[in-house]
Design an enzyme around this catalytic site. Structure first.
Site, mmCIF file in Angstrom:
data_model
loop_
_atom_site.group_PDB
_atom_site.id
_atom_site.type_symbol
_atom_site.label_atom_id
_atom_site.label_comp_id
_atom_site.label_asym_id
_atom_site.label_seq_id
_atom_site.Cartn_x
_atom_site.Cartn_y
_atom_site.Cartn_z
ATOM 1 N N TYR A 133 0.558 -1.483 -0.265
ATOM 2 C CA TYR A 133 -0.403 0.192 -0.089
ATOM 3 C C TYR A 133 0.438 1.082 -0.179
ATOM 4 O O TYR A 133 0.826 1.884 -0.440
ATOM 5 C CB TYR A 133 -0.937 -0.288 1.345
ATOM 6 N N PHE A 145 -7.594 19.963 -24.550
ATOM 7 C CA PHE A 145 -8.020 18.904 -24.478
ATOM 8 C C PHE A 145 -8.850 18.960 -24.332
ATOM 9 O O PHE A 145 -9.448 19.415 -22.900
ATOM 10 C CB PHE A 145 -6.676 17.708 -23.909
ATOM 11 N N ASP A 146 -10.511 18.348 -24.288
ATOM 12 C CA ASP A 146 -11.471 18.123 -23.803
ATOM 13 C C ASP A 146 -11.821 17.887 -22.282
ATOM 14 O O ASP A 146 -12.264 18.967 -22.043
ATOM 15 C CB ASP A 146 -12.610 16.562 -24.530
ATOM 16 N N ASP A 199 0.908 20.007 -20.807
ATOM 17 C CA ASP A 199 -0.476 18.275 -21.550
ATOM 18 C C ASP A 199 0.970 17.350 -21.622
ATOM 19 O O ASP A 199 0.966 18.014 -23.210
ATOM 20 C CB ASP A 199 -1.821 18.748 -21.665
ATOM 21 N N ALA A 256 0.798 13.994 -22.705
ATOM 22 C CA ALA A 256 0.737 12.758 -23.181
ATOM 23 C C ALA A 256 1.391 12.372 -24.473
ATOM 24 O O ALA A 256 2.031 10.999 -24.435
ATOM 25 C CB ALA A 256 -0.959 12.502 -24.089
ATOM 26 N N LYS A 295 -1.292 7.093 -23.966
ATOM 27 C CA LYS A 295 -0.184 7.436 -25.652
ATOM 28 C C LYS A 295 1.012 7.008 -24.720
ATOM 29 O O LYS A 295 0.534 5.860 -24.706
ATOM 30 C CB LYS A 295 -0.859 8.713 -25.510
ATOM 31 N N HIS A 304 -21.814 12.749 -27.660
ATOM 32 C CA HIS A 304 -21.689 12.486 -28.741
ATOM 33 C C HIS A 304 -21.414 10.804 -28.261
ATOM 34 O O HIS A 304 -21.322 9.966 -28.965
ATOM 35 C CB HIS A 304 -20.620 12.888 -29.263
HETATM 36 N N1 F0G Z 1 -4.657 15.330 -22.630
HETATM 37 C C1 F0G Z 1 -4.456 14.987 -24.336
HETATM 38 C C2 F0G Z 1 -3.341 15.141 -24.630
HETATM 39 C C3 F0G Z 1 -5.433 13.544 -24.132
HETATM 40 O O1 F0G Z 1 -5.614 13.252 -25.501
HETATM 41 C C4 F0G Z 1 -5.815 13.111 -23.405
HETATM 42 C C5 F0G Z 1 -6.465 11.866 -23.559
HETATM 43 C C6 F0G Z 1 -6.326 13.754 -22.026
HETATM 44 C C7 F0G Z 1 -5.617 14.809 -21.691
HETATM 45 C C8 F0G Z 1 -6.721 12.580 -20.489
HETATM 46 O O2 F0G Z 1 -6.355 11.290 -20.978
HETATM 47 O O3 F0G Z 1 -7.701 9.914 -21.162
HETATM 48 O O4 F0G Z 1 -5.656 9.536 -19.904
HETATM 49 O O5 F0G Z 1 -7.839 10.735 -18.856
HETATM 50 N N2 F0G Z 1 -7.342 11.491 -24.770
HETATM 51 C C9 F0G Z 1 -8.159 10.401 -25.423
HETATM 52 C C10 F0G Z 1 -8.137 10.560 -26.589
HETATM 53 C C11 F0G Z 1 -9.167 9.893 -24.718
HETATM 54 O O6 F0G Z 1 -8.321 9.585 -27.420
HETATM 55 O O7 F0G Z 1 -7.599 11.366 -27.540
HETATM 56 P P1 F0G Z 1 -7.015 10.085 -20.383
#
Ligand code: F0G
Length: 457
Positions: free
Chosen positions: A71, A123-124, A213, A215, A256, A448
């Site tokens: 843990y 990002f969304d 960010d 990823a 990613k 979506h």
């Molecule tokens: N930032 C970027 C640039 C991303 O592409 C994503 C996720 C996230 C943050 C969030 O990360 O999914 O680990 O919580 N992108 C995926 C996509 C979902 O399909 O582009 P997460």
């Protein structure tokens, strides 16, 4: 040699179930013409996302077996921390179950009334976490980044002039400037080192943190090596280290370029920020040495982060995405050029220029490539970002109508890509026969994922 081979061989395989056009027509109808509602076993080639879909290497599976599930203070955490620190240089490394959990924690800590975040393209999930707190996110990508056919080596760059204008305009209200590498929502386009350096300088000049960010940091590092002066002789690791050296903090989805199926982290130098983040982490994710992950996941990420910076891998990755894009581009298919690192983005608005945005050309195309060849992609257009004017009820389209084909890492071979290009080319030839859709069900948020559609007569 001209032929690029996949720099790995395959030890474990997963079967793909073949299906017929008639069968897929039924499946689409049952799914309300929304590819999110299709079962994975009914998909031949799945380009829905490159997130959490990587094949792990034999070394990663071996690392999973070494996972220490204690843990507190597990060996896995210290291996993970060491690897993340070796790349990012940050003092505080806080694991989370995925990227958006790191974002949620960071934006909660930084939140103040009237906060404004500036970035290339949020990002969304980044935007959603900012807006959920009542704060604002402003996208400031360079104008070239919004024109699909416009060739520019770093279409993910932030517009520095508009950045400085906004930093002046919102002085004292900007907790952080956020650069997303690569710029996923803008076509997986890279950001140059020069732009990262200047963004960092401007953010600090106006008292804002500079956050990455990150990823797809390794793919971005490789584009810098290929395209930016003075970086050709540097290794991807050295370039990545320099990228992070300009930042005050980073959030990373390890699903990613972590080459892992789950995981993420928040990292920063400021000890006070880290202490507040760890307090929130304990509330929602877990103790700071596991943060919502199993020990074995931390080990898989640590090993993945080593492998992703290997030059043979990155060469194959970026080249194979470009190969896919070039094949369909030569057939006349309009797409975002040059191709980004992790995905091919078809310009569905131009592909189906007889279907207006309010009839969702990206969704129509997503359906047709599934029907014709069992391929799944995702609409990034007016289904995802279209809105209704709250006063007049008038339809407000998205900036672009795109279909994203995101390529899972180390999963598909060249023949899968050749097949995909053939399917898309055939659909392109009969594009005039395709008709629009209308929405018959939508949820109040992020519609979506669950919307249902009907074809127009
Ligand atoms: N930032 C970027 C640039 C991303 O592409 C994503 C996720 C996230 C943050 C969030 O990360 O999914 O680990 O919580 N992108 C995926 C996509 C979902 O399909 O582009 P997460």
């Amino acid at each position: 040699m001209k032929t690029i081979i996949e720099p790995f061989k395959i030890k474990s395989v997963e079967p793909i179930r073949m299906s017929s056009v008639q069968e897929r027509a039924e499946i689409l109808k049952r799914a309300g013409y929304n590819p999110f509602a299709i079962r994975a076993e009914d998909v031949l080639i799945d380009y829905l996302t490159d997130s959490g879909t990587s094949s792990m290497s034999s070394e990663q599976w071996a690392a999973m077996m070494r996972g220490d599930e204690s843990y507190a203070g597990s060996r896995s955490f210290f291996r993970f921390e060491e690897e993340v620190r070796r790349i990012t240089g940050f003092r505080n490394i806080i694991p989370t179950h995925q990227g958006r959990a790191a974002e949620k924690i960071l934006f909660n800590v930084l939140h103040k009334p009237g906060a404004v975040y500036l970035g290339n393209t949020h990002f969304d999930t980044t935007r959603a976490n900012i807006e959920y707190l009542g704060d604002e996110a402003i996208d400031l990508v360079i104008p070239e980044g919004l024109i699909p056919s416009k060739i520019h080596p770093f279409k993910g760059n932030i517009d520095l002039e508009r950045l400085e204008d906004n930093l002046k305009k919102h002085k004292g209200q900007v907790p952080a400037v956020i650069t997303t590498v690569t710029n996923n929502s803008g076509g997986g386009q890279p950001v140059s080192m020069e732009n990262i350096r200047e963004t960092s300088r401007l953010a600090r000049k106006y008292g804002a943190l500079f956050v990455l960010d990150s990823a797809r940091f390794a793919e971005n590092a490789y584009f810098i090596k290929m395209r930016e002066r003075d970086y050709a002789d540097k290794s991807p690791r050295e370039i990545a280290q320099e990228i992070f050296s300009y930042a005050d903090a980073t959030t990373m989805s390890a699903k990613k370029d972590g080459l892992a199926n789950i995981g993420g982290f928040l990292a920063c130098n400021d000890d006070d920020l880290a202490a507040e983040a760890r307090n929130l982490l304990i509330l929602t994710e877990g103790f700071p040495t596991y943060g919502g992950l199993a020990g074995r996941d931390l080990d898989a990420i640590a090993q993945g982060l080593r492998e992703v910076l290997e030059e043979d891998y990155l060469h194959y990755r970026v080249r194979s995405t470009a190969y896919f894009a070039e094949k369909i581009s030569e057939a006349g298919v309009p797409l975002i050029l040059p191709p980004g690192g992790h995905a091919v983005y078809i310009d569905a608005g131009a592909f189906l220029d007889h279907i207006p945005p309010e009839q969702f050309p990206g969704q129509v195309l997503a359906n047709e490539i599934y029907l014709h060849g069992g391929i799944r992609g995702v609409e990034i257009g007016s289904v995802m970002f279209g809105k209704q004017d709250p006063e007049t009820g008038a339809f407000q389209p998205a900036v672009l109508e795109l279909l994203r084909l995101a390529i899972p890492r180390r999963v598909y071979t060249q023949s899968h890509v050749d097949y995909s290009a053939e399917v898309i080319t055939e659909v392109y030839k009969k594009r005039r026969e395709l008709r629009g859709f209308k929405i018959v069900y939508e949820a109040p948020y992020l519609r979506h994922f669950t919307a249902r559609f009907e074809p127009l007569a």
